[in-house]
Write an enzyme that holds these catalytic residues in place. Sequence first.
Site, mmCIF file in Angstrom:
data_model
loop_
_atom_site.group_PDB
_atom_site.id
_atom_site.type_symbol
_atom_site.label_atom_id
_atom_site.label_comp_id
_atom_site.label_asym_id
_atom_site.label_seq_id
_atom_site.Cartn_x
_atom_site.Cartn_y
_atom_site.Cartn_z
ATOM 1 N N VAL A 58 0.853 -1.187 0.000
ATOM 2 C CA VAL A 58 0.000 0.000 0.000
ATOM 3 C C VAL A 58 0.887 1.234 0.000
ATOM 4 C CG1 VAL A 58 -1.853 1.237 1.164
ATOM 5 C CG2 VAL A 58 -1.744 -1.265 1.313
ATOM 6 N N ASN B 101 1.393 5.570 -1.174
ATOM 7 C CA ASN B 101 0.623 6.800 -1.044
ATOM 8 C C ASN B 101 -0.319 7.025 -2.221
ATOM 9 O OD1 ASN B 101 1.631 8.210 1.452
ATOM 10 N ND2 ASN B 101 3.578 7.844 0.426
ATOM 11 N N GLY C 225 10.771 3.391 5.287
ATOM 12 C CA GLY C 225 9.525 2.896 4.720
ATOM 13 C C GLY C 225 9.573 1.401 4.457
ATOM 14 N N ASP D 35 8.171 -0.245 2.152
ATOM 15 C CA ASP D 35 8.372 -0.534 0.738
ATOM 16 C C ASP D 35 9.850 -0.465 0.364
ATOM 17 O OD1 ASP D 35 8.363 2.196 1.257
ATOM 18 O OD2 ASP D 35 7.419 2.740 -0.631
ATOM 19 N N THR E 229 3.606 26.029 -23.944
ATOM 20 C CA THR E 229 3.712 25.937 -22.486
ATOM 21 C C THR E 229 3.671 24.482 -22.024
ATOM 22 O OG1 THR E 229 2.656 28.104 -22.200
ATOM 23 C CG2 THR E 229 2.663 26.626 -20.297
#
Length: 262
Positions: free
Chosen positions: A7, A9, A108, A110, A186
């Site tokens: 899991v 962010n 973390g 992960d 742009t």
Amino acid sequence: MILAVDVGNSNTTVGLFDQGGKLIFRSTLETYRNKTRDQCAIDLLGVFQLYGGKMAQVSGGILSCVVPPLTAVFADAVNRLTGKPPLVVGPGIKTGLNIKAEIHDQLGSDIVASSVAAIAGYQSPIVMIDMGTATSLSLIQGSVYEGCMIMPGLTLALEAMSERAAALPPISIESPTQLGLLGHTTEEAMRSGVLYGHASMVDGMVERIEESIGQSVTVVATGGNAPRILRYCKRTIQYDADLVMKGLYLLYQKNTRKPRKM
């Protein structure tokens, strides 16, 4: 079979390994911080249905979560579906890593999983790059996790630029044509800036790491944004989409394998 759930962010990755350690499928879902246990369970069931997996064949699970409110939610969902509580990557788990950090649990889960897989699959010293919501570069020498650098990720940087600069519109990072270095609109200029800029940052950081340790490194990258960035990097960087999943499987085996009788 072993169920692995990571899991993050932005995204949640679900993988299923067979008895031989082969990844049968890997699915990516969007992470929602307010999901209930039932919603998480329904998502996992949907993934198994999509790929033809059978929940009854799952003999164990492992969970990595960097979104604290969802750790217990996903752990409960896995337990309800499989009848077995998953192993949760965190303090007390056996990793085989010698982590050079004042507070080990700040690393973390992960990154821990990715590091374990990198050590198993690549030549040391290793710079392991995770390109997700944030971009992190970790240095690993042997089994020693030396430390890391964390920077805003590609999408996060682009969103911040659009939100804080009134004249710069929200744009897609994907380009319908070959991306040139200099933009003529742009949108082209923004897209070029974030992609070439991020690639240059990665190249430069790896070069600084090599200078600091006095030798060349093996560079391996994972994460959803890696394919977008690596094509613009000057140096050779190996891409491993399943690095976190492989690490979770190795961690599961390391923590559940029964000791041999003498």
